[in-house]
Design a protein around this motif. Structure first.
Motif, PDB file in Angstrom:
ATOM      1  N   ILE A 141       0.850  -1.202   0.000  1.00  0.00           N
ATOM      2  CA  ILE A 141       0.000   0.000   0.000  1.00  0.00           C
ATOM      3  C   ILE A 141       0.883   1.249   0.000  1.00  0.00           C
ATOM      4  N   LEU A 142       0.405   2.263  -0.702  1.00  0.00           N
ATOM      5  CA  LEU A 142       1.103   3.544  -0.812  1.00  0.00           C
ATOM      6  C   LEU A 142       1.421   4.134   0.569  1.00  0.00           C
ATOM      7  N   LYS A 143       2.692   4.537   0.758  1.00  0.00           N
ATOM      8  CA  LYS A 143       3.067   5.183   2.026  1.00  0.00           C
ATOM      9  C   LYS A 143       3.148   6.702   1.878  1.00  0.00           C
ATOM     10  N   SER A 144       3.754   7.184   0.786  1.00  0.00           N
ATOM     11  CA  SER A 144       3.812   8.628   0.555  1.00  0.00           C
ATOM     12  C   SER A 144       3.953   8.875  -0.938  1.00  0.00           C
ATOM     13  N   GLY A 145       3.703  10.139  -1.344  1.00  0.00           N
ATOM     14  CA  GLY A 145       3.728  10.448  -2.767  1.00  0.00           C
ATOM     15  C   GLY A 145       2.470   9.934  -3.442  1.00  0.00           C
ATOM     16  N   ALA A 146       2.436   9.993  -4.756  1.00  0.00           N
ATOM     17  CA  ALA A 146       1.219   9.617  -5.487  1.00  0.00           C
ATOM     18  C   ALA A 146       1.502   8.680  -6.663  1.00  0.00           C
ATOM     19  N   ARG A 147       2.621   8.909  -7.355  1.00  0.00           N
ATOM     20  CA  ARG A 147       2.872   8.152  -8.593  1.00  0.00           C
ATOM     21  C   ARG A 147       4.215   7.437  -8.557  1.00  0.00           C
ATOM     22  N   ALA A 148       4.158   6.123  -8.754  1.00  0.00           N
ATOM     23  CA  ALA A 148       5.381   5.324  -8.828  1.00  0.00           C
ATOM     24  C   ALA A 148       5.733   5.111 -10.296  1.00  0.00           C
ATOM     25  N   TYR A 149       7.028   5.147 -10.594  1.00  0.00           N
ATOM     26  CA  TYR A 149       7.532   4.895 -11.950  1.00  0.00           C
ATOM     27  C   TYR A 149       8.256   3.566 -11.935  1.00  0.00           C
ATOM     28  N   ILE A 150       7.791   2.649 -12.778  1.00  0.00           N
ATOM     29  CA  ILE A 150       8.332   1.298 -12.837  1.00  0.00           C
ATOM     30  C   ILE A 150       9.080   1.170 -14.149  1.00  0.00           C
ATOM     31  N   ALA A 151      10.420   1.218 -14.058  1.00  0.00           N
ATOM     32  CA  ALA A 151      11.237   1.077 -15.273  1.00  0.00           C
ATOM     33  C   ALA A 151      11.753  -0.346 -15.359  1.00  0.00           C
ATOM     34  N   ILE A 152      11.740  -0.887 -16.566  1.00  0.00           N
ATOM     35  CA  ILE A 152      12.252  -2.234 -16.823  1.00  0.00           C
ATOM     36  C   ILE A 152      13.345  -2.103 -17.874  1.00  0.00           C
ATOM     37  N   ALA A 153      14.484  -2.746 -17.641  1.00  0.00           N
ATOM     38  CA  ALA A 153      15.598  -2.637 -18.589  1.00  0.00           C
ATOM     39  C   ALA A 153      15.121  -3.015 -19.990  1.00  0.00           C
ATOM     40  N   GLY A 154      15.408  -2.153 -20.953  1.00  0.00           N
ATOM     41  CA  GLY A 154      14.933  -2.353 -22.317  1.00  0.00           C
ATOM     42  C   GLY A 154      13.725  -1.482 -22.631  1.00  0.00           C
ATOM     43  N   GLY A 155      13.014  -1.055 -21.595  1.00  0.00           N
ATOM     44  CA  GLY A 155      11.852  -0.182 -21.788  1.00  0.00           C
ATOM     45  C   GLY A 155      10.622  -0.954 -22.250  1.00  0.00           C
ATOM     46  N   ILE A 156       9.464  -0.335 -22.088  1.00  0.00           N
ATOM     47  CA  ILE A 156       8.206  -0.925 -22.554  1.00  0.00           C
ATOM     48  C   ILE A 156       8.114  -0.644 -24.059  1.00  0.00           C
ATOM     49  N   ASP A 157       7.954  -1.707 -24.825  1.00  0.00           N
ATOM     50  CA  ASP A 157       8.013  -1.549 -26.285  1.00  0.00           C
ATOM     51  C   ASP A 157       6.621  -1.509 -26.899  1.00  0.00           C
ATOM     52  N   VAL A 158       5.946  -0.377 -26.711  1.00  0.00           N
ATOM     53  CA  VAL A 158       4.675  -0.168 -27.426  1.00  0.00           C
ATOM     54  C   VAL A 158       4.979   0.677 -28.662  1.00  0.00           C
ATOM     55  N   PRO A 159       4.091   0.674 -29.674  1.00  0.00           N
ATOM     56  CA  PRO A 159       4.374   1.458 -30.884  1.00  0.00           C
ATOM     57  C   PRO A 159       4.454   2.951 -30.589  1.00  0.00           C
ATOM     58  N   MET A 160       5.293   3.646 -31.325  1.00  0.00           N
ATOM     59  CA  MET A 160       5.359   5.102 -31.215  1.00  0.00           C
ATOM     60  C   MET A 160       4.093   5.691 -31.839  1.00  0.00           C
ATOM     61  N   ALA A 161       3.550   6.729 -31.187  1.00  0.00           N
ATOM     62  CA  ALA A 161       2.428   7.476 -31.763  1.00  0.00           C
ATOM     63  C   ALA A 161       2.795   8.954 -31.714  1.00  0.00           C
ATOM     64  N   LEU A 162       2.915   9.586 -32.859  1.00  0.00           N
ATOM     65  CA  LEU A 162       3.356  10.975 -32.948  1.00  0.00           C
ATOM     66  C   LEU A 162       4.639  11.191 -32.152  1.00  0.00           C
ATOM     67  N   GLY A 163       5.571  10.266 -32.285  1.00  0.00           N
ATOM     68  CA  GLY A 163       6.899  10.455 -31.714  1.00  0.00           C
ATOM     69  C   GLY A 163       7.046  10.095 -30.253  1.00  0.00           C
ATOM     70  N   SER A 164       6.040   9.463 -29.666  1.00  0.00           N
ATOM     71  CA  SER A 164       6.120   9.144 -28.240  1.00  0.00           C
ATOM     72  C   SER A 164       5.355   7.860 -27.938  1.00  0.00           C
ATOM     73  N   ARG A 165       5.764   7.187 -26.852  1.00  0.00           N
ATOM     74  CA  ARG A 165       5.036   6.009 -26.388  1.00  0.00           C
ATOM     75  C   ARG A 165       4.070   6.356 -25.249  1.00  0.00           C
ATOM     76  N   SER A 166       3.985   7.638 -24.911  1.00  0.00           N
ATOM     77  CA  SER A 166       3.122   8.031 -23.785  1.00  0.00           C
ATOM     78  C   SER A 166       1.650   7.780 -24.085  1.00  0.00           C
ATOM     79  N   THR A 167       0.908   7.484 -23.014  1.00  0.00           N
ATOM     80  CA  THR A 167      -0.532   7.274 -23.118  1.00  0.00           C
ATOM     81  C   THR A 167      -1.258   8.593 -22.879  1.00  0.00           C
ATOM     82  N   TYR A 168      -2.132   8.969 -23.813  1.00  0.00           N
ATOM     83  CA  TYR A 168      -3.040  10.094 -23.597  1.00  0.00           C
ATOM     84  C   TYR A 168      -4.441   9.485 -23.572  1.00  0.00           C
ATOM     85  N   SER A 169      -4.890   9.105 -22.361  1.00  0.00           N
ATOM     86  CA  SER A 169      -6.121   8.316 -22.232  1.00  0.00           C
ATOM     87  C   SER A 169      -7.336   9.046 -22.781  1.00  0.00           C
TER      88      SER A 169
END
Lengths: 80, 324
Positions: free
Chosen positions: B105-133
């Motif tokens: 359970i969350l102790k402090s802060g709000a957002r955790a960043y989970i990096a995996i060596a090699g990165g998450i390989d989703v397709p690029m969309a307009l130059g980025s892999r970021s999600t714009y929900s």
């Protein structure tokens, strides 16, 4: 008698009923089974149901309706 | 070379450093809300700083690995577990094929960043892999993760290893109260002098509906506006203006009651006046604010804002040097 606390997995606002014009999910003295809904947490415009992770009888609610809560905060105390 | 989502968390999205260059078309930059923590997570696992990671807000996901990997979790204090064995945040660790990564359970802060060596390989969309929900763009199918999603991983770098650590003095988290520095903006003249002072004097609280689009605050005194005849094209409420562009970090106060700081998934324009702009150096801190966190807005000059930006850049340089 053994006691058990249901812990909030999220920060947000706690509600003890599904909507303002409906009765509470549970009251003190009610029995609960694992998986029964005991409250709602509002966070980021979504509502997250809080389920009991134990079976027993509700001894007390540790937070009030519409009270701000933190992740990890005990919400409900059960008598097992 | 995949990970499978066994529990999605509250809202877990693929994010990188974002998609600049399309805001004039209404498409926001997106990307990590706490870019400093996102960069740190990538550096810990030997990735490029802007590789795609998972951003988990308030509640961590559970992920089953089908391949050995090196992982690091930064940002919010949400202790990672590998098959229920605790691991440290801000420290790289190994996950073996068949193991499950989950979180306390969350102790402090709000957002955790989970990096995996090699990165998450989703397709690029307009130059980025970021999600714009909100726009259904980028990331994994343009949305937050759900149970049974499978994510591919890129090729890990040779430098990826466990036990790499970032010292606490190189991390940043909001204080209590959180302090957000704001540069007063073009529309500052719309509020009375008393309201302007009240805004900085009052302690605000993060509203529970705060999200990636904007962080809403409440609890301070209502703003009073300077009387005027509303110009042609502006709405009738005194907080309305003739439509303008909304910068990232801009603070709009609809009806004068609840300030909203626009963040990475911001709308690009509209008809609310803006009191000012939270400086870029403090935008990451907003990403780590939980609901109900006490927050003060602190007035800064442009010179103060530039100095803070240099300070933050220096901290990032120090972080990089510590890992060399």
């Amino acid at each position: 008698m053994a006691r058990h606390q249901i812990i909030s997995p999220l920060p947000g606002t706690f509600y003890n009923k599904p909507s303002p014009d409906q009765p509470s999910y549970k009251s003190e003295g009610d029995t609960v089974q694992v998986g029964d809904i005991v409250g709602l947490i509002e966070i980021m415009k979504t509502f997250h149901e809080v389920q009991s992770d134990a079976a027993g009888t509700i001894a007390s609610f540790l937070v009030d309706n519409e009270e701000p809560i933190q992740a990890g905060q005990p919400l409900v105390e059960l008598k097992l | 070379m995949t990970i499978r989502v066994t529990q999605p968390g509250l809202s877990t999205t693929v994010q990188d450093l974002g998609r600049p260059g399309y805001f004039h078309l209404g498409i926001p930059i997106s990307g990590g809300m706490d870019r400093f923590a996102l960069r740190a997570a990538n550096l810990l696992v030997g990735n490029d700083e802007g590789a795609a990671v998972l951003e988990a807000v308030f509640m961590g996901p559970a992920l089953e690995f089908t391949v050995d990997a090196i992982v690091a979790v930064t940002g919010a204090e949400m202790t990672p577990k590998v098959d229920d064995q605790l691991r440290e945040t801000w420290t790289s660790f190994a996950v073996k094929a068949g193991q499950i990564l989950s979180f306390e359970i969350l102790k402090s802060g709000a957002r955790a960043y989970i990096a995996i060596a090699g990165g998450i390989d989703v397709p690029m969309a307009l130059g980025s892999r970021s999600t714009y929900s909100l726009g259904g763009l980028g990331g994994h199918e343009g949305r937050a993760l759900v149970v049974d999603d499978e994510l591919s991983l890129g090729q890990a770098g040779l430098g990826a290893k466990s036990g790499i650590h970032i010292a606490p003095k190189l991390r940043r988290s909001p204080g209590n109260p959180a302090e957000l520095r704001m540069l007063p903006g073009l529309y500052w003249h719309r509020v009375t002098d008393v309201s302007g002072r009240n805004f900085f004097d009052d302690t605000w609280q993060v509203a529970p509906e705060a999200d990636r689009i904007g962080y809403r605050f409440r609890g301070g005194r209502k703003l009073e506006f300077v009387d005027r005849e509303q110009p042609f094209g502006a709405g009738s409420d005194p907080s309305n203006i003739v439509d303008g562009c909304y910068p990232y970090g801009s603070v709009q106060v609809p009806g004068g009651t609840e300030p909203i700081v626009l963040h990475r998934d911001a709308v690009s324009g509209g008809g609310y006046f803006m009191l000012g702009t939270v400086i870029s150096a403090d935008m990451d801190l907003i990403g780590q604010l939980q609901p109900h966190t006490a927050t003060r807005f602190i007035e800064v000059t442009l010179e103060g804002a530039m100095k803070a930006r240099r300070g933050r850049q220096n901290l990032l340089d120090e972080l990089r040097a510590s890992l060399d």
